[in-house]
Write an enzyme that holds these catalytic residues in place. Structure first.
Site, PDB file in Angstrom:
ATOM      1  N   ASN A 159       0.809  -1.226   0.000  1.00  0.00           N
ATOM      2  CA  ASN A 159       0.000   0.000   0.000  1.00  0.00           C
ATOM      3  C   ASN A 159       0.843   1.278   0.000  1.00  0.00           C
ATOM      4  OD1 ASN A 159       0.733  -0.483   2.648  1.00  0.00           O
ATOM      5  ND2 ASN A 159      -1.217   0.149   3.531  1.00  0.00           N
ATOM      6  N   PRO A 183      10.062  -6.851  -0.866  1.00  0.00           N
ATOM      7  CA  PRO A 183       8.860  -6.029  -1.020  1.00  0.00           C
ATOM      8  C   PRO A 183       7.663  -6.901  -1.388  1.00  0.00           C
ATOM      9  CG  PRO A 183      10.218  -5.891  -2.996  1.00  0.00           C
ATOM     10  CD  PRO A 183      10.945  -6.798  -2.041  1.00  0.00           C
ATOM     11  N   ALA A 184       6.470  -6.313  -1.289  1.00  0.00           N
ATOM     12  CA  ALA A 184       5.259  -7.051  -1.649  1.00  0.00           C
ATOM     13  C   ALA A 184       5.321  -7.475  -3.119  1.00  0.00           C
ATOM     14  CB  ALA A 184       4.039  -6.169  -1.429  1.00  0.00           C
ATOM     15  N   GLY A 238       1.959  -5.712   7.636  1.00  0.00           N
ATOM     16  CA  GLY A 238       1.014  -6.508   6.847  1.00  0.00           C
ATOM     17  C   GLY A 238      -0.073  -7.059   7.738  1.00  0.00           C
ATOM     18  N   GLU A 260       3.861  -4.443  12.475  1.00  0.00           N
ATOM     19  CA  GLU A 260       2.853  -3.387  12.269  1.00  0.00           C
ATOM     20  C   GLU A 260       1.730  -4.043  11.480  1.00  0.00           C
ATOM     21  OE1 GLU A 260       0.816  -0.894  10.510  1.00  0.00           O
ATOM     22  OE2 GLU A 260       2.565   0.118   9.630  1.00  0.00           O
ATOM     23  N   LEU A 261       0.656  -4.409  12.196  1.00  0.00           N
ATOM     24  CA  LEU A 261      -0.332  -5.330  11.620  1.00  0.00           C
ATOM     25  C   LEU A 261      -1.662  -4.637  11.358  1.00  0.00           C
ATOM     26  CD1 LEU A 261       0.646  -8.330  13.919  1.00  0.00           C
ATOM     27  CD2 LEU A 261       1.599  -7.700  11.704  1.00  0.00           C
ATOM     28  N   CYS A 294      -3.571   1.171   6.778  1.00  0.00           N
ATOM     29  CA  CYS A 294      -3.943   0.415   7.987  1.00  0.00           C
ATOM     30  C   CYS A 294      -4.447   1.316   9.101  1.00  0.00           C
ATOM     31  CB  CYS A 294      -2.801  -0.477   8.431  1.00  0.00           C
ATOM     32  SG  CYS A 294      -1.320   0.439   8.708  1.00  0.00           S
ATOM     33  N   GLU A 395     -11.207  -5.197   8.657  1.00  0.00           N
ATOM     34  CA  GLU A 395     -10.799  -4.012   7.902  1.00  0.00           C
ATOM     35  C   GLU A 395     -11.339  -4.126   6.479  1.00  0.00           C
ATOM     36  OE1 GLU A 395      -6.510  -4.217   8.242  1.00  0.00           O
ATOM     37  OE2 GLU A 395      -6.411  -2.050   8.301  1.00  0.00           O
ATOM     38  N   GLU A 472       7.650   2.512  14.644  1.00  0.00           N
ATOM     39  CA  GLU A 472       8.422   3.027  13.506  1.00  0.00           C
ATOM     40  C   GLU A 472       8.409   4.543  13.578  1.00  0.00           C
ATOM     41  OE1 GLU A 472       6.801   1.054   9.995  1.00  0.00           O
ATOM     42  OE2 GLU A 472       8.280  -0.512  10.352  1.00  0.00           O
TER      43      GLU A 472
HETATM   44  C1  SIN Z   1       0.170   1.616   6.660  1.00  0.00           C
HETATM   45  O1  SIN Z   1      -0.900   1.666   6.102  1.00  0.00           O
HETATM   46  O2  SIN Z   1       0.693   0.517   6.908  1.00  0.00           O
HETATM   47  C2  SIN Z   1       0.950   2.835   7.084  1.00  0.00           C
HETATM   48  C3  SIN Z   1       0.247   4.077   6.882  1.00  0.00           C
HETATM   49  C4  SIN Z   1       0.999   5.299   7.345  1.00  0.00           C
HETATM   50  O3  SIN Z   1       2.214   5.344   7.395  1.00  0.00           O
HETATM   51  O4  SIN Z   1       0.305   6.254   7.684  1.00  0.00           O
END
Ligand code: SIN
Length: 493
Positions: A159, A183-184, A238, A260-261, A294, A395, A472
């Site tokens: 994303n 990467p994805a 992810g 970071e899920l 996310c 989600e 992060e």
């Molecule tokens: C994400 O969607 O994983 C990160 C979004 C962001 O950095 O704001």
């Protein structure tokens, strides 16, 4: 349309291992396609365990020399990388748009956003301070130093093809770690270009290694790193399901993890809120990247007294959003990443309408001019939402707003926290006592208070509960790539 880059060499199509561009050992490749049209426009290596092992060997060999450079030297190289990212921002934005689908202006915003993490961590590299601890008895000195964890495996999502990998690699390098990255599947090209720029900046061979792989091959690559005791940390953005499997499968070598899920962000509008500000905040937070974010609000709770007024203002704004391919400068919402993403949106809306939801705008697939694919969806609002609906618990990851009416503060806090996820939450209110009460009680790692744009390189980004752990950005983000070592010197009397 062929992709026109000012520097065509930024279109890289091989793995980057030990400073060299290499095909996969098995010679396999997979196609990369434009989500707006489905047209294939590139191919990259479909790597396997042997490629992952080569990458880990290079990163392990490069670790000692990289760690032993002075912090200032590492900072200067990362700064040079930052400068090259900015200098090539237009090309990077074109790559992001083409492989991920977000409109060009938004893609350019992502380049600047990702670059801000690189700059921040270049600056932080020289501030990995330790501590002196006052000695409990005479004749001793007690010290704390920070050390890089070692080789880091970075696994990144589609994303934000640039920002997510930048905010993992930059702190790793700043701390003195070396990196293997994947990467994805859908968005390998931006990451490869970023690595080329790191090479151009003079970051030594082996410090960053990147392999690409299809969904089918990803378990081979990641499995090799999970089994490798030299890989001391995994950083992953992810799904929660994959995050849990990484936690399980890294237990054998007890790697450090940053996960970071998934999220399921609540967005609460109280009856004392500035409704126009709340609508502005929701537009920013919900429709960034077409809702494929996310931290995107998934459940919008509106207090009953202001529900109709808020819904009317929101419908006017959402219905005016322009959907189209990234190639159209007027587009505000691009395609969804693939058909699977679109199918989930359709399923959530159908379920909500079956269970008594009211369709206030949107709700249909679109076929905008200039876009051959069928991955476009109209920005949608579903009213009268409630917790028996699928979209209350999963989600949606698309341009869908679900409006849930509520009556009082205690009820909405219970509803907002009624999820295993805890990444971000937002609320709009003016009563200062309420602001503090609600901020204290929301069970998330990030809270937006009268604000829809939360992420910044200076701030810690990450969740609680099943949204993961680790942070992060900010000084906390650097700590995640370091160990704390305690030194005790005796015999000093
Ligand atoms: C994400 O969607 O994983 C990160 C979004 C962001 O950095 O704001």
């Amino acid at each position: 349309m062929p992709l026109q880059l000012t520097r065509p060499e930024l279109m890289c199509s091989e793995n980057f291992i030990d400073g060299q561009w290499r095909a996969a050992v098995a010679g396999a490749r997979y196609d990369v396609s434009d989500p707006a049209s489905g047209a294939v426009f590139a191919s990259v290596p479909d790597s396997g365990a042997a490629d992952a092992a080569d990458a880990a060997n290079a990163a392990a060999a490069a670790f000692g020399p990289w760690r032993d450079r002075s912090a200032r030297e590492r900072a200067q190289l990362i700064k040079r990388w930052h400068a090259l990212i900015l200098a090539n921002a237009d090309d990077l934005a074109r790559l992001i748009s083409r492989e991920q689908g977000k409109p060009l202006a938004e893609a350019r915003g992502e380049v600047l956003y990702g670059a801000s993490y690189v700059e921040w961590f270049a600056e932080e590299a020289v501030r990995t301070y330790g501590d002196m601890i006052p000695e409990p008895v005479r004749g001793k000195k007690l010290m704390v130093v920070k050390e890089p964890v070692g080789v880091v495996a970075a696994i990144t999502p589609w994303n934000f093809p640039l920002a997510m990998i930048a905010r993992k690699i930059a702190p790793a390098l700043a701390a003195g770690c070396t990196v293997v990255a994947k990467p994805a599947e859908d968005t390998p090209l931006t990451a490869l270009a970023l690595v080329r720029l790191a090479d151009d900046a003079g970051i030594p061979a082996g410090v960053i290694n990147l392999v690409t792989a299809s969904r089918a091959q990803t378990p081979q690559v990641v499995g090799a790193w999970l089994a490798d005791a030299r890989v001391r940390k995994i950083t992953f953005t992810g799904s929660t399901a994959v995050g849990k499997s990484l936690a399980r499968d890294s237990a054998a070598t007890l790697k450090k993890l940053s996960l970071e899920l998934g999220g399921n962000a609540p967005f609460i509008v109280f009856d004392d809120a500035d409704l126009d500000a709340a609508v502005d905040g929701l537009m920013v937070s919900k429709f960034r990247n077409g809702g494929q974010t996310c931290v995107s609000p998934n459940r919008v709770y509106v207090q009953r007294a202001v529900y109709d007024a808020f819904a009317a203002k929101l419908v006017a704004r959402v219905a005016a959003l322009k959907v189209g391919p990234a190639s159209d400068p007027a587009s505000q919402i691009g395609p969804m990443i693939n058909r699977r993403a679109l199918d989930k949106i359709v399923e959530h809306i159908a379920d909500a309408l079956d269970r008594g939801g009211a369709l206030l705008t949107g709700g249909e697939r679109l076929h905008p001019a200039g876009a051959a694919g069928d991955t476009f969806f109209a920005p949608t609002i579903v009213g009268n939402a409630h917790h028996a609906m699928q979209l209350a618990h999963e989600e949606t990851f698309g341009p869908v707003v679900a409006l849930f009416p509520f009556d009082d503060e205690a009820q909405v806090i219970a509803l907002a926290n009624d999820t295993p996820f805890g990444l971000a939450a937002y609320f709009y209110a003016r009563d200062i006592a309420r602001v503090w009460r609600v901020a204290d009680r929301l069970e998330t790692g990030i809270v937006g208070i009268n604000e829809g744009a939360l992420a910044a390189e200076v701030a810690p980004f990450g969740g609680v509960k099943e949204s993961g752990y680790g942070r992060e950005g900010s000084r906390y983000g650097l700590d995640d790539y370091m160990h704390t070592k305690y030194l005790c010197m005796g015999g000093l009397t």
